[in-house]
Design an enzyme around this catalytic site. Structure first.
Site, PDB file in Angstrom:
ATOM      1  N   ILE A  55      41.850  28.935  48.597  1.00 31.55           N
ATOM      2  CA  ILE A  55      41.588  28.712  47.175  1.00 31.55           C
ATOM      3  C   ILE A  55      42.700  29.333  46.344  1.00 31.55           C
ATOM      4  O   ILE A  55      43.130  28.763  45.352  1.00 31.55           O
ATOM      5  CB  ILE A  55      40.225  29.305  46.741  1.00 31.55           C
ATOM      6  CG1 ILE A  55      39.085  28.755  47.587  1.00 31.55           C
ATOM      7  CG2 ILE A  55      39.974  29.013  45.267  1.00 31.55           C
ATOM      8  CD1 ILE A  55      37.723  29.330  47.228  1.00 31.55           C
ATOM      9  N   GLY A  58      47.214  35.599  46.180  1.00 32.13           N
ATOM     10  CA  GLY A  58      47.640  36.553  45.158  1.00 32.13           C
ATOM     11  C   GLY A  58      48.395  37.709  45.785  1.00 32.13           C
ATOM     12  O   GLY A  58      48.574  37.771  46.988  1.00 32.13           O
ATOM     13  N   ASN A  62      43.843  37.201  49.073  1.00 27.81           N
ATOM     14  CA  ASN A  62      43.787  35.743  49.186  1.00 27.81           C
ATOM     15  C   ASN A  62      42.320  35.357  49.218  1.00 27.81           C
ATOM     16  O   ASN A  62      41.497  36.070  49.789  1.00 27.81           O
ATOM     17  CB  ASN A  62      44.477  35.284  50.462  1.00 27.81           C
ATOM     18  CG  ASN A  62      45.951  35.633  50.447  1.00 27.81           C
ATOM     19  OD1 ASN A  62      46.722  35.067  49.680  1.00 27.81           O
ATOM     20  ND2 ASN A  62      46.335  36.596  51.262  1.00 27.81           N
ATOM     21  N   VAL A  63      42.018  34.227  48.600  1.00 30.65           N
ATOM     22  CA  VAL A  63      40.635  33.777  48.575  1.00 30.65           C
ATOM     23  C   VAL A  63      40.549  32.456  49.342  1.00 30.65           C
ATOM     24  O   VAL A  63      41.345  31.543  49.115  1.00 30.65           O
ATOM     25  CB  VAL A  63      40.122  33.604  47.129  1.00 30.65           C
ATOM     26  CG1 VAL A  63      38.671  33.148  47.124  1.00 30.65           C
ATOM     27  CG2 VAL A  63      40.277  34.902  46.342  1.00 30.65           C
ATOM     28  N   ASP A 192      39.473  43.195  33.345  1.00 29.00           N
ATOM     29  CA  ASP A 192      40.464  42.114  33.453  1.00 29.00           C
ATOM     30  C   ASP A 192      39.821  40.800  33.016  1.00 29.00           C
ATOM     31  O   ASP A 192      39.995  39.760  33.637  1.00 29.00           O
ATOM     32  CB  ASP A 192      40.990  42.014  34.886  1.00 29.00           C
ATOM     33  CG  ASP A 192      42.254  41.152  34.989  1.00 29.00           C
ATOM     34  OD1 ASP A 192      42.888  40.893  33.945  1.00 29.00           O
ATOM     35  OD2 ASP A 192      42.595  40.730  36.109  1.00 29.00           O
ATOM     36  N   ASN A 197      39.808  34.651  34.594  1.00 27.02           N
ATOM     37  CA  ASN A 197      38.763  35.188  35.462  1.00 27.02           C
ATOM     38  C   ASN A 197      37.367  34.723  35.069  1.00 27.02           C
ATOM     39  O   ASN A 197      36.369  35.359  35.391  1.00 27.02           O
ATOM     40  CB  ASN A 197      38.844  36.715  35.508  1.00 27.02           C
ATOM     41  CG  ASN A 197      39.977  37.182  36.425  1.00 27.02           C
ATOM     42  OD1 ASN A 197      40.314  36.489  37.395  1.00 27.02           O
ATOM     43  ND2 ASN A 197      40.556  38.322  36.126  1.00 27.02           N
ATOM     44  N   ASP A 208      36.321  38.230  39.804  1.00 25.28           N
ATOM     45  CA  ASP A 208      37.406  39.218  39.934  1.00 25.28           C
ATOM     46  C   ASP A 208      37.012  40.580  39.369  1.00 25.28           C
ATOM     47  O   ASP A 208      37.551  41.037  38.364  1.00 25.28           O
ATOM     48  CB  ASP A 208      38.672  38.680  39.241  1.00 25.28           C
ATOM     49  CG  ASP A 208      39.929  39.353  39.762  1.00 25.28           C
ATOM     50  OD1 ASP A 208      39.806  40.281  40.584  1.00 25.28           O
ATOM     51  OD2 ASP A 208      41.027  38.957  39.333  1.00 25.28           O
TER      52      ASP A 208
HETATM   53  P1  ATP Z   1      44.161  39.640  41.376  1.00 22.57           P
HETATM   54  O1  ATP Z   1      43.788  39.310  39.917  1.00 22.57           O
HETATM   55  O2  ATP Z   1      44.152  41.058  41.695  1.00 22.57           O
HETATM   56  O3  ATP Z   1      45.380  38.888  41.846  1.00 22.57           O
HETATM   57  P2  ATP Z   1      42.904  37.577  42.268  1.00 22.57           P
HETATM   58  O4  ATP Z   1      43.112  37.046  40.895  1.00 22.57           O
HETATM   59  O5  ATP Z   1      43.771  37.130  43.372  1.00 22.57           O
HETATM   60  O6  ATP Z   1      42.982  39.068  42.185  1.00 22.57           O
HETATM   61  P3  ATP Z   1      40.240  36.561  42.052  1.00 22.57           P
HETATM   62  O7  ATP Z   1      40.519  36.349  40.618  1.00 22.57           O
HETATM   63  O8  ATP Z   1      38.982  37.233  42.427  1.00 22.57           O
HETATM   64  O9  ATP Z   1      41.402  37.368  42.751  1.00 22.57           O
HETATM   65  O10 ATP Z   1      40.267  35.164  42.807  1.00 22.57           O
HETATM   66  C1  ATP Z   1      41.417  34.347  42.760  1.00 22.57           C
HETATM   67  C2  ATP Z   1      41.031  32.905  42.472  1.00 22.57           C
HETATM   68  O11 ATP Z   1      40.158  32.432  43.500  1.00 22.57           O
HETATM   69  C3  ATP Z   1      40.263  32.728  41.189  1.00 22.57           C
HETATM   70  O12 ATP Z   1      41.114  32.513  40.105  1.00 22.57           O
HETATM   71  C4  ATP Z   1      39.407  31.522  41.464  1.00 22.57           C
HETATM   72  O13 ATP Z   1      40.131  30.351  41.200  1.00 22.57           O
HETATM   73  C5  ATP Z   1      39.148  31.611  42.956  1.00 22.57           C
HETATM   74  N1  ATP Z   1      37.842  32.217  43.250  1.00 22.57           N
HETATM   75  C6  ATP Z   1      37.566  33.529  43.331  1.00 22.57           C
HETATM   76  N2  ATP Z   1      36.283  33.740  43.636  1.00 22.57           N
HETATM   77  C7  ATP Z   1      35.714  32.528  43.758  1.00 22.57           C
HETATM   78  C8  ATP Z   1      34.383  32.068  44.070  1.00 22.57           C
HETATM   79  N3  ATP Z   1      33.393  32.927  44.316  1.00 22.57           N
HETATM   80  N4  ATP Z   1      34.163  30.730  44.121  1.00 22.57           N
HETATM   81  C9  ATP Z   1      35.169  29.864  43.871  1.00 22.57           C
HETATM   82  N5  ATP Z   1      36.430  30.226  43.574  1.00 22.57           N
HETATM   83  C10 ATP Z   1      36.712  31.544  43.517  1.00 22.57           C
HETATM   84 MN    MN Z   2      41.871  36.844  39.071  1.00 20.22          MN
END
Ligand code: ATP
Ligand code: MN
Length: 255
Positions: A55, A58, A62-63, A192, A197, A208
């Site tokens: 998904i 970062g 990674n998601v 944040d 987010n 997030d």
């Molecule tokens: P950082 O801000 O420290 O880089 P991050 O932004 O990588 O953390 P998240 O914002 O939690 O981490 O997740 C990254 C992306 O993944 C989000 O912008 C969103 O698009 C997707 N995502 C996160 N959690 C979910 C979820 N539960 N279901 C669907 N998509 C999600």
């Molecule tokens: Mn984020």
């Protein structure tokens, strides 16, 4: 090796050609030994049956999109155990009164960071903030409810061009409501909160929560200020009749 095969199975990599996939490339790049063992453990417990897509990639995490043993869709946030964000993570955790012992070792520090995000999700739910339901965490891996249908839900930022003025107004009220409820009732701040987010899926969902913390944290007022500023600026630019920053800040912090 057994674990390697188990991970390949989880990634659906039994067929050779799939080794060209993004999923495989990213997994190969970021899954260190601890992460593989952790994923294998969650696999054996039925919490992650398969991971089938990336998904987001970062700096910190990674998601992945996945499915559990019962067929429920899940999102799996996997923190990098080696991160250039070590300093920031350390500072944020050191200021959090809920966090006791701070490991010196980066890997273990990231585990504390992961656990804190899980706890933050639980706490936010208590104050009626819509977030992905946390399922389980272990080490650097956080499993949560997948927000979306086939595809992950878009962020406000992704769809801002197709939103109407009334949508922005509603989203502003929602977001300000979250800030206020968290702060006043939950003694908590996201830290944040922005158009990046908040996902839109049958209404807004706040994601997030890694940097979220409690009011008792000496950084909390600074984080609150940041959230208020970002939210007021963004929705102001979108034409919403936003609150005055100083008024809102004073109302919440009482100075
Ligand atoms: P950082 O801000 O420290 O880089 P991050 O932004 O990588 O953390 P998240 O914002 O939690 O981490 O997740 C990254 C992306 O993944 C989000 O912008 C969103 O698009 C997707 N995502 C996160 N959690 C979910 C979820 N539960 N279901 C669907 N998509 C999600
Ligand atoms: Mn984020």
């Amino acid at each position: 090796e057994v674990i390697e095969r188990e991970i390949e199975g989880m990634l659906g990599l039994r067929e050779r050609r799939e080794k060209d996939s993004d999923l495989y490339k990213i997994a190969n790049e970021v899954f260190d030994r601890t992460t593989k063992e952790t994923l294998a453990y969650l696999h054996r417990r039925g919490k992650i049956e398969a991971l089938y897509g990336v998904i987001s990639t970062g700096k910190e995490a990674n998601v992945f999109a996945g499915v559990d043993a019962e067929g429920n869709r899940i999102a799996v946030k996997i923190y990098r155990t080696y991160t250039t964000e070590f300093r920031r993570i350390w500072e944020y955790l050191a200021a959090d009164p809920r966090v006791g012992y701070l490991p010196k070792d980066m890997r273990k520090l990231v585990f504390v960071w992961t656990r804190r995000e899980f706890k933050n999700l639980q706490r936010a739910i208590k104050y009626a903030v819509r977030v992905p339901e946390p399922v389980i965490f272990r080490n650097n891996v956080l499993v949560m409810e997948f927000i979306g249908d086939e595809l992950p839900a878009p962020r406000i930022k992704d769809v801002e061009r197709s939103l109407e003025p009334s949508d922005f107004e509603e989203l502003y009220d929602f977001t300000m409501g979250v800030i206020e409820r968290l702060w006043k009732r939950g003694d908590m701040v996201h830290g944040d909160l922005s158009e990046y987010n908040i996902l839109l899926h049958e209404g807004p969902v706040v994601i997030d929560w890694s940097q979220a913390t409690v009011k008792r944290n000496r950084m909390s007022v600074e984080l609150l200020r940041r959230d208020l500023r970002n939210v007021i600026n963004y929705f102001g630019r979108k034409g919403v009749d936003v609150d005055d920053f100083d008024d809102k800040f004073r109302e919440l912090v009482g100075v």
